[in-house]
Scaffold this motif. Structure first.
Motif, PDB file in Angstrom:
ATOM      1  N   ARG A  48      19.614   6.820 -28.239  1.00 18.38           N
ATOM      2  CA  ARG A  48      19.170   7.590 -29.404  1.00 18.38           C
ATOM      3  C   ARG A  48      18.381   6.730 -30.395  1.00 18.38           C
ATOM      4  NH1 ARG A  48      21.673  12.579 -29.999  1.00 18.38           N
ATOM      5  NH2 ARG A  48      23.411  12.991 -28.570  1.00 18.38           N
ATOM      6  N   GLY A  49      18.572   5.417 -30.341  1.00 17.93           N
ATOM      7  CA  GLY A  49      17.833   4.539 -31.231  1.00 17.93           C
ATOM      8  C   GLY A  49      16.334   4.654 -31.066  1.00 17.93           C
ATOM      9  N   HIS A  50      15.894   5.025 -29.868  1.00 21.34           N
ATOM     10  CA  HIS A  50      14.453   5.163 -29.623  1.00 21.34           C
ATOM     11  C   HIS A  50      13.860   6.368 -30.349  1.00 21.34           C
ATOM     12  CE1 HIS A  50      14.526   1.968 -26.647  1.00 21.34           C
ATOM     13  NE2 HIS A  50      15.567   2.550 -26.067  1.00 21.34           N
ATOM     14  N   LEU A  51      14.713   7.269 -30.811  1.00 17.85           N
ATOM     15  CA  LEU A  51      14.250   8.423 -31.585  1.00 17.85           C
ATOM     16  C   LEU A  51      14.190   8.120 -33.083  1.00 17.85           C
ATOM     17  CD1 LEU A  51      16.085  11.472 -29.945  1.00 17.85           C
ATOM     18  CD2 LEU A  51      13.666  10.861 -29.749  1.00 17.85           C
ATOM     19  N   ALA A  52      14.425   6.877 -33.474  1.00 18.44           N
ATOM     20  CA  ALA A  52      14.433   6.526 -34.896  1.00 18.44           C
ATOM     21  C   ALA A  52      13.150   6.950 -35.614  1.00 18.44           C
ATOM     22  CB  ALA A  52      14.674   5.029 -35.069  1.00 18.44           C
ATOM     23  N   PRO A  53      11.964   6.773 -35.026  1.00 16.17           N
ATOM     24  CA  PRO A  53      10.754   7.219 -35.735  1.00 16.17           C
ATOM     25  C   PRO A  53      10.730   8.727 -35.944  1.00 16.17           C
ATOM     26  CG  PRO A  53      10.197   5.725 -33.951  1.00 16.17           C
ATOM     27  CD  PRO A  53      11.635   6.084 -33.772  1.00 16.17           C
ATOM     28  N   PHE A  54      11.240   9.474 -34.965  1.00 15.46           N
ATOM     29  CA  PHE A  54      11.307  10.929 -35.090  1.00 15.46           C
ATOM     30  C   PHE A  54      12.298  11.323 -36.180  1.00 15.46           C
ATOM     31  CE2 PHE A  54      13.562  14.852 -33.939  1.00 15.46           C
ATOM     32  CZ  PHE A  54      12.500  15.765 -33.926  1.00 15.46           C
ATOM     33  N   ASP A  55      13.464  10.698 -36.173  1.00 11.78           N
ATOM     34  CA  ASP A  55      14.504  11.039 -37.137  1.00 11.78           C
ATOM     35  C   ASP A  55      14.113  10.647 -38.561  1.00 11.78           C
ATOM     36  OD1 ASP A  55      16.155  12.054 -35.136  1.00 11.78           O
ATOM     37  OD2 ASP A  55      17.117  10.111 -34.784  1.00 11.78           O
ATOM     38  N   ALA A  56      13.382   9.537 -38.710  1.00 10.71           N
ATOM     39  CA  ALA A  56      13.073   9.017 -40.037  1.00 10.71           C
ATOM     40  C   ALA A  56      11.868   9.687 -40.682  1.00 10.71           C
ATOM     41  CB  ALA A  56      12.828   7.511 -39.959  1.00 10.71           C
ATOM     42  N   ALA A  57      10.951  10.204 -39.877  1.00 10.25           N
ATOM     43  CA  ALA A  57       9.721  10.772 -40.421  1.00 10.25           C
ATOM     44  C   ALA A  57      10.012  12.031 -41.233  1.00 10.25           C
ATOM     45  CB  ALA A  57       8.744  11.088 -39.293  1.00 10.25           C
ATOM     46  N   ALA A  58       9.219  12.237 -42.270  1.00 10.97           N
ATOM     47  CA  ALA A  58       9.376  13.440 -43.094  1.00 10.97           C
ATOM     48  C   ALA A  58       9.125  14.678 -42.238  1.00 10.97           C
ATOM     49  CB  ALA A  58       8.400  13.397 -44.260  1.00 10.97           C
ATOM     50  N   PRO A  59       9.916  15.729 -42.418  1.00 13.91           N
ATOM     51  CA  PRO A  59       9.714  16.946 -41.633  1.00 13.91           C
ATOM     52  C   PRO A  59       8.416  17.654 -42.008  1.00 13.91           C
ATOM     53  CG  PRO A  59      11.379  17.301 -43.320  1.00 13.91           C
ATOM     54  CD  PRO A  59      11.054  15.842 -43.349  1.00 13.91           C
ATOM     55  N   GLY A  60       7.980  18.528 -41.115  1.00 12.44           N
ATOM     56  CA  GLY A  60       6.810  19.343 -41.393  1.00 12.44           C
ATOM     57  C   GLY A  60       5.485  18.711 -41.030  1.00 12.44           C
ATOM     58  N   GLY A  61       5.503  17.618 -40.288  1.00 16.98           N
ATOM     59  CA  GLY A  61       4.258  16.934 -39.958  1.00 16.98           C
ATOM     60  C   GLY A  61       3.921  16.929 -38.491  1.00 16.98           C
ATOM     61  N   HIS A  62       4.403  17.938 -37.735  1.00 18.53           N
ATOM     62  CA  HIS A  62       4.127  18.027 -36.301  1.00 18.53           C
ATOM     63  C   HIS A  62       4.668  16.795 -35.568  1.00 18.53           C
ATOM     64  CE1 HIS A  62       1.648  21.554 -36.969  1.00 18.53           C
ATOM     65  NE2 HIS A  62       0.916  20.887 -37.832  1.00 18.53           N
ATOM     66  N   ARG A  63       5.944  16.489 -35.813  1.00 16.09           N
ATOM     67  CA  ARG A  63       6.595  15.397 -35.072  1.00 16.09           C
ATOM     68  C   ARG A  63       7.463  16.002 -33.978  1.00 16.09           C
ATOM     69  NH1 ARG A  63       6.008  13.696 -40.558  1.00 16.09           N
ATOM     70  NH2 ARG A  63       4.221  12.272 -40.487  1.00 16.09           N
ATOM     71  N   TYR A  64       7.287  15.516 -32.765  1.00 12.72           N
ATOM     72  CA  TYR A  64       8.016  16.030 -31.606  1.00 12.72           C
ATOM     73  C   TYR A  64       8.829  14.899 -30.987  1.00 12.72           C
ATOM     74  CZ  TYR A  64       4.728  19.934 -31.926  1.00 12.72           C
ATOM     75  OH  TYR A  64       3.982  21.009 -32.370  1.00 12.72           O
ATOM     76  N   GLY A  65      10.049  15.223 -30.572  1.00  9.87           N
ATOM     77  CA  GLY A  65      10.890  14.295 -29.848  1.00  9.87           C
ATOM     78  C   GLY A  65      11.140  14.824 -28.445  1.00  9.87           C
ATOM     79  N   LEU A  66      10.826  14.029 -27.451  1.00  7.66           N
ATOM     80  CA  LEU A  66      11.007  14.420 -26.050  1.00  7.66           C
ATOM     81  C   LEU A  66      12.099  13.559 -25.436  1.00  7.66           C
ATOM     82  CD1 LEU A  66      10.194  15.918 -23.440  1.00  7.66           C
ATOM     83  CD2 LEU A  66       8.424  14.156 -23.115  1.00  7.66           C
ATOM     84  N   VAL A  67      13.192  14.182 -25.009  1.00  2.26           N
ATOM     85  CA  VAL A  67      14.314  13.480 -24.387  1.00  2.26           C
ATOM     86  C   VAL A  67      14.422  13.930 -22.935  1.00  2.26           C
ATOM     87  CG1 VAL A  67      16.784  12.999 -24.478  1.00  2.26           C
ATOM     88  CG2 VAL A  67      15.523  13.415 -26.602  1.00  2.26           C
ATOM     89  N   LEU A  68      14.358  12.974 -22.016  1.00  2.55           N
ATOM     90  CA  LEU A  68      14.413  13.264 -20.586  1.00  2.55           C
ATOM     91  C   LEU A  68      15.760  12.824 -20.024  1.00  2.55           C
ATOM     92  CD1 LEU A  68      10.828  12.025 -19.694  1.00  2.55           C
ATOM     93  CD2 LEU A  68      11.577  14.389 -19.955  1.00  2.55           C
ATOM     94  N   SER A  69      16.459  13.732 -19.386  1.00  2.00           N
ATOM     95  CA  SER A  69      17.789  13.451 -18.866  1.00  2.00           C
ATOM     96  C   SER A  69      17.722  12.472 -17.692  1.00  2.00           C
ATOM     97  CB  SER A  69      18.450  14.754 -18.414  1.00  2.00           C
ATOM     98  OG  SER A  69      19.737  14.518 -17.907  1.00  2.00           O
ATOM     99  N   GLY A  70      18.563  11.419 -17.738  1.00  2.00           N
ATOM    100  CA  GLY A  70      18.672  10.479 -16.638  1.00  2.00           C
ATOM    101  C   GLY A  70      17.514   9.513 -16.504  1.00  2.00           C
ATOM    102  N   VAL A  71      16.656   9.438 -17.506  1.00  2.00           N
ATOM    103  CA  VAL A  71      15.467   8.580 -17.434  1.00  2.00           C
ATOM    104  C   VAL A  71      15.724   7.286 -18.198  1.00  2.00           C
ATOM    105  CG1 VAL A  71      13.069   8.366 -18.229  1.00  2.00           C
ATOM    106  CG2 VAL A  71      13.836  10.437 -17.065  1.00  2.00           C
ATOM    107  N   ASN A  72      15.314   6.166 -17.607  1.00  2.00           N
ATOM    108  CA  ASN A  72      15.515   4.883 -18.276  1.00  2.00           C
ATOM    109  C   ASN A  72      14.212   4.367 -18.879  1.00  2.00           C
ATOM    110  OD1 ASN A  72      14.029   3.616 -16.208  1.00  2.00           O
ATOM    111  ND2 ASN A  72      15.850   2.905 -15.126  1.00  2.00           N
ATOM    112  N   HIS A  73      14.243   3.161 -19.389  1.00  2.35           N
ATOM    113  CA  HIS A  73      13.129   2.600 -20.142  1.00  2.35           C
ATOM    114  C   HIS A  73      11.858   2.458 -19.301  1.00  2.35           C
ATOM    115  CE1 HIS A  73      11.759   0.532 -23.779  1.00  2.35           C
ATOM    116  NE2 HIS A  73      11.243  -0.433 -23.029  1.00  2.35           N
ATOM    117  N   TYR A  74      12.038   2.282 -18.004  1.00  2.00           N
ATOM    118  CA  TYR A  74      10.916   2.014 -17.105  1.00  2.00           C
ATOM    119  C   TYR A  74      10.630   3.163 -16.143  1.00  2.00           C
ATOM    120  CZ  TYR A  74      12.017  -2.718 -18.728  1.00  2.00           C
ATOM    121  OH  TYR A  74      12.268  -3.824 -19.505  1.00  2.00           O
ATOM    122  N   PHE A  75      11.229   4.311 -16.378  1.00  2.00           N
ATOM    123  CA  PHE A  75      11.120   5.421 -15.427  1.00  2.00           C
ATOM    124  C   PHE A  75      11.396   4.922 -14.001  1.00  2.00           C
ATOM    125  CE2 PHE A  75       9.031   7.307 -19.024  1.00  2.00           C
ATOM    126  CZ  PHE A  75       9.221   8.674 -18.893  1.00  2.00           C
TER     127      PHE A  75
END
Length: 309
Positions: A220-247
């Motif tokens: 979840r730490g990789h979503l820090a930019p998504f979580d921290a950014a002000a809402p309403g600015g077209h920020r999208y978070g994509l989470v893929l199940s079972g996927v690691n850092h290197y695919f």
């Protein structure tokens, strides 16, 4: 979807399923490896150091430009599917070889944070090279941090360097697996300064030992930019199940244990291509349709979750 502690709406309606199919149709043709005909150019850093850059151009109409920054130790050549997706969408891709790359002849000359200063110099040189042309910044891991900096995020600059990271912001940012806040590189508040639309991707196995939080939910730490950014600015978070850092070794470092997670990578690249069409090509029917399709995909489906704020 429920994986690695991720839970939210578990089902999607027919309209959302149709949106995913429509998105993949819009971003066709299917990924087919590195586009033909890349060319090499050299830019100059302030100290005269040469910055090798690879450029790929689409065969047809040029719709925009992507500046891409690879992960630590990697090289542009280890991201063929991403490059193919963006070039296939009509964008040229310019990707520097950073000094921390295993492929760089001077990598030993830039230990530790010296590579961060060199990366910032590379970013500035690349933005200067394209002049006033609008661009989208994209990157993976260390390179995703760089790309977010070009979107207004405020990383920690090395001693002796002054901001901003670059004189001109990107139209939008595509950030694959950016690092969690690291005090010497960026803080949560620094991520919160993001000013442009962004697609921020991670996976439920995206955990790097010794880097950031630990435990099964450390991804979840990789979503820090998504979580921290002000809402309403077209920020999208994509989470893929079972996927690691290197695919699974399909990007960044082909030596990683497999098997390659190619189906998930194809999906991620298709969604990034949809985002690129929506936010990297200005106004018009195509971008409007792409944004609508992306928004209709918000929610859960087997294997992925798309968030928006």
């Amino acid at each position: 979807m429920a994986a690695g502690g991720l839970t939210r709406r578990g089902a999607i309606g027919r309209s959302v399923a149709g949106s995913l199919a429509g998105a993949l149709t819009l971003t066709a043709p299917a990924l087919a490896g590195t586009p033909p005909g890349p060319r090499r150019l050299d830019l100059a850093a302030p100290d005269g150091r040469m910055i090798p850059v690879t450029e790929w151009r689409p065969a047809g109409r040029l719709r925009g430009t992507v500046l891409f920054f690879h992960g630590a130790g990697s090289s542009p050549q280890y991201y063929p599917d991403m490059v193919a997706a963006w070039v296939g969408a009509g964008h040229r891709v310019l990707a520097p070889l950073h000094v921390d790359s295993r492929e760089h002849p001077r990598t030993r000359d830039f230990p530790g944070l010296a590579s961060w200063q060199a990366r910032i110099e590379d970013m500035r040189a690349l933005v200067a090279h394209i002049g006033p042309e609008p661009y989208v910044a994209a990157g993976h891991s260390y390179g995703a941090l760089a790309a977010l900096g070009l979107g207004g995020a405020e990383p920690v600059l090395p001693a002796g360097m002054t901001g901003p990271v670059a004189p001109r912001l990107a139209l939008a940012v595509i950030a694959f697996s950016p690092p969690a806040p690291i005090p010497v590189l960026i803080t949560g508040a620094g991520y919160g300064a993001l000013r442009v639309p962004a697609l921020i991707q991670t996976g439920t196995l995206d955990i790097l030992p010794g880097m950031g939080p630990t435990g099964p939910d450390a991804w979840r730490g990789h979503l820090a930019p998504f979580d921290a950014a002000a809402p309403g600015g077209h920020r999208y978070g994509l989470v893929l199940s079972g996927v690691n850092h290197y695919f699974g070794g399909a990007i960044c470092d082909f030596r990683q244990p497999g098997p390659p997670q190619r189906e998930a990578l194809s999906t991620a690249c298709a969604i990034s291509r949809l985002f690129l069409t929506g936010f990297g090509e200005g106004q018009g029917a195509g971008p409007t349709r792409a944004r609508r399709l992306l928004d209709r995909m918000i929610g859960d489906r087997p294997g992925l979750q798309l968030l928006r704020r």
